[in-house]
Design a protein around this motif. Structure first.
Motif, PDB file in Angstrom:
ATOM      1  N   ASN A 223       0.831  -1.215   0.000  1.00  0.00           N
ATOM      2  CA  ASN A 223       0.000   0.000   0.000  1.00  0.00           C
ATOM      3  C   ASN A 223       0.865   1.265   0.000  1.00  0.00           C
ATOM      4  N   GLY A 224       1.977   1.224  -0.762  1.00  0.00           N
ATOM      5  CA  GLY A 224       2.855   2.372  -0.909  1.00  0.00           C
ATOM      6  C   GLY A 224       3.960   2.470   0.133  1.00  0.00           C
ATOM      7  N   GLN A 225       3.898   1.724   1.215  1.00  0.00           N
ATOM      8  CA  GLN A 225       4.920   1.746   2.272  1.00  0.00           C
ATOM      9  C   GLN A 225       5.983   0.711   1.947  1.00  0.00           C
ATOM     10  N   GLY A 226       7.266   1.143   1.811  1.00  0.00           N
ATOM     11  CA  GLY A 226       8.346   0.244   1.432  1.00  0.00           C
ATOM     12  C   GLY A 226       9.011  -0.430   2.616  1.00  0.00           C
ATOM     13  N   TYR A 227       9.365  -1.697   2.437  1.00  0.00           N
ATOM     14  CA  TYR A 227      10.073  -2.486   3.438  1.00  0.00           C
ATOM     15  C   TYR A 227      11.238  -3.188   2.757  1.00  0.00           C
ATOM     16  N   ASP A 228      12.443  -3.035   3.293  1.00  0.00           N
ATOM     17  CA  ASP A 228      13.617  -3.703   2.751  1.00  0.00           C
ATOM     18  C   ASP A 228      13.819  -5.027   3.466  1.00  0.00           C
ATOM     19  N   LEU A 229      13.833  -6.102   2.691  1.00  0.00           N
ATOM     20  CA  LEU A 229      13.994  -7.443   3.239  1.00  0.00           C
ATOM     21  C   LEU A 229      15.305  -8.037   2.766  1.00  0.00           C
ATOM     22  N   LEU A 230      16.096  -8.539   3.704  1.00  0.00           N
ATOM     23  CA  LEU A 230      17.348  -9.216   3.398  1.00  0.00           C
ATOM     24  C   LEU A 230      17.140 -10.721   3.563  1.00  0.00           C
ATOM     25  N   ALA A 231      18.146 -11.508   3.180  1.00  0.00           N
ATOM     26  CA  ALA A 231      18.042 -12.967   3.303  1.00  0.00           C
ATOM     27  C   ALA A 231      17.654 -13.340   4.732  1.00  0.00           C
ATOM     28  N   GLY A 232      16.619 -14.163   4.867  1.00  0.00           N
ATOM     29  CA  GLY A 232      16.126 -14.589   6.171  1.00  0.00           C
ATOM     30  C   GLY A 232      14.986 -13.744   6.692  1.00  0.00           C
ATOM     31  N   ASP A 233      14.748 -12.584   6.102  1.00  0.00           N
ATOM     32  CA  ASP A 233      13.654 -11.714   6.545  1.00  0.00           C
ATOM     33  C   ASP A 233      12.340 -12.147   5.904  1.00  0.00           C
ATOM     34  N   ALA A 234      11.259 -11.815   6.599  1.00  0.00           N
ATOM     35  CA  ALA A 234       9.926 -12.108   6.079  1.00  0.00           C
ATOM     36  C   ALA A 234       9.018 -10.926   6.374  1.00  0.00           C
ATOM     37  N   LEU A 235       7.985 -10.802   5.566  1.00  0.00           N
ATOM     38  CA  LEU A 235       6.995  -9.742   5.729  1.00  0.00           C
ATOM     39  C   LEU A 235       5.617 -10.374   5.602  1.00  0.00           C
ATOM     40  N   HIS A 236       4.701  -9.988   6.490  1.00  0.00           N
ATOM     41  CA  HIS A 236       3.328 -10.483   6.429  1.00  0.00           C
ATOM     42  C   HIS A 236       2.415  -9.296   6.164  1.00  0.00           C
ATOM     43  N   ALA A 237       1.804  -9.262   5.002  1.00  0.00           N
ATOM     44  CA  ALA A 237       0.858  -8.204   4.634  1.00  0.00           C
ATOM     45  C   ALA A 237      -0.537  -8.784   4.761  1.00  0.00           C
ATOM     46  N   THR A 238      -1.283  -8.318   5.769  1.00  0.00           N
ATOM     47  CA  THR A 238      -2.593  -8.918   6.014  1.00  0.00           C
ATOM     48  C   THR A 238      -3.656  -8.471   5.025  1.00  0.00           C
ATOM     49  N   ARG A 239      -3.640  -7.198   4.637  1.00  0.00           N
ATOM     50  CA  ARG A 239      -4.647  -6.691   3.690  1.00  0.00           C
ATOM     51  C   ARG A 239      -3.997  -5.686   2.757  1.00  0.00           C
ATOM     52  N   ALA A 240      -3.331  -6.181   1.770  1.00  0.00           N
ATOM     53  CA  ALA A 240      -2.612  -5.307   0.852  1.00  0.00           C
ATOM     54  C   ALA A 240      -3.452  -5.037  -0.389  1.00  0.00           C
ATOM     55  N   ASP A 241      -3.869  -3.785  -0.537  1.00  0.00           N
ATOM     56  CA  ASP A 241      -4.587  -3.411  -1.759  1.00  0.00           C
ATOM     57  C   ASP A 241      -3.623  -3.319  -2.928  1.00  0.00           C
ATOM     58  N   SER A 242      -2.369  -2.956  -2.629  1.00  0.00           N
ATOM     59  CA  SER A 242      -1.329  -2.970  -3.663  1.00  0.00           C
ATOM     60  C   SER A 242      -0.055  -3.520  -3.047  1.00  0.00           C
TER      61      SER A 242
END
Length: 183
Positions: free
Chosen positions: A136-155
């Motif tokens: 939803n326009g907010q950037g997150y930098d993920l490196l090896a081993g990182d994870a991101l959980h987007a519960t309700r992503a319109d984009s």
């Protein structure tokens, strides 16, 4: 797998185990503290027992609850590897309640969520390299081993960051098992 097929499968496994033990419906029902008619309905898949009742039934047959449930997943394990070639690949099994896709991308590449519909709960796990994921326009930098959980992503968009290829796993709930709230 639908709830009806899970219920039928569970009941069939209970019945099979009871018959292997050479025990009658009435005997097991009495030991579990349920009526023979209710146990018959569970075995036939017409009724779904509570966890407490299911535990009493399995205990009455010297079967652990985890053993009964574990037998439900036989044949659902598959082994493979993530292809080294750049691109998006579907890793899902038709019986999974999750959709799993691998994304191998080169430095500077970018794109959108590998899943078709917006608003799907999605998990991104970076295996190697680095990936910037915008939810939803907010950037997150993920490196090896990182994870991101987007519960309700319109984009949901991504781009490779750094100078090496990135390998990431994308997982989302299959559309047909989502509830009325979109979860």
């Amino acid at each position: 797998m639908s709830t009806d097929s899970v219920t039928s499968s569970l009941g069939a496994r209970l019945r099979q185990h009871r018959l292997e033990l050479g025990r009658t419906l009435a005997d097991v029902a009495a030991a579990a503290g349920v009526s023979a008619g209710y146990l018959a309905a569970i075995e036939s898949g017409r009724n779904v027992p509570s966890l407490r009742v299911l535990s009493r039934i399995t205990h009455s047959m010297d079967l652990s609850l985890s053993g009964l449930l574990r037998s439900a997943d036989r044949g659902r394990v598959s082994q493979g590897h993530i292809d080294d070639e750049p691109g998006l690949r579907d890793l899902s099994h038709p019986d999974l309640r999750l959709q799993v896709r691998s994304l191998v991308c080169l430095p500077g590449e970018q794109g959108h969520s590998p899943f078709d519909e917006a608003g799907r709960p999605t998990v991104v796990q970076v295996i190697s390299g680095a990936l910037r994921v915008a939810v939803n326009g907010q950037g997150y930098d993920l490196l090896a081993g990182d994870a991101l959980h987007a519960t309700r992503a319109d984009s949901l968009a991504w781009e490779t960051i750094g100078e090496e290829r990135c390998v990431a796993l994308w997982t989302s709930v299959a559309p047909e098992v989502r509830n009325a709230n979109g979860n």
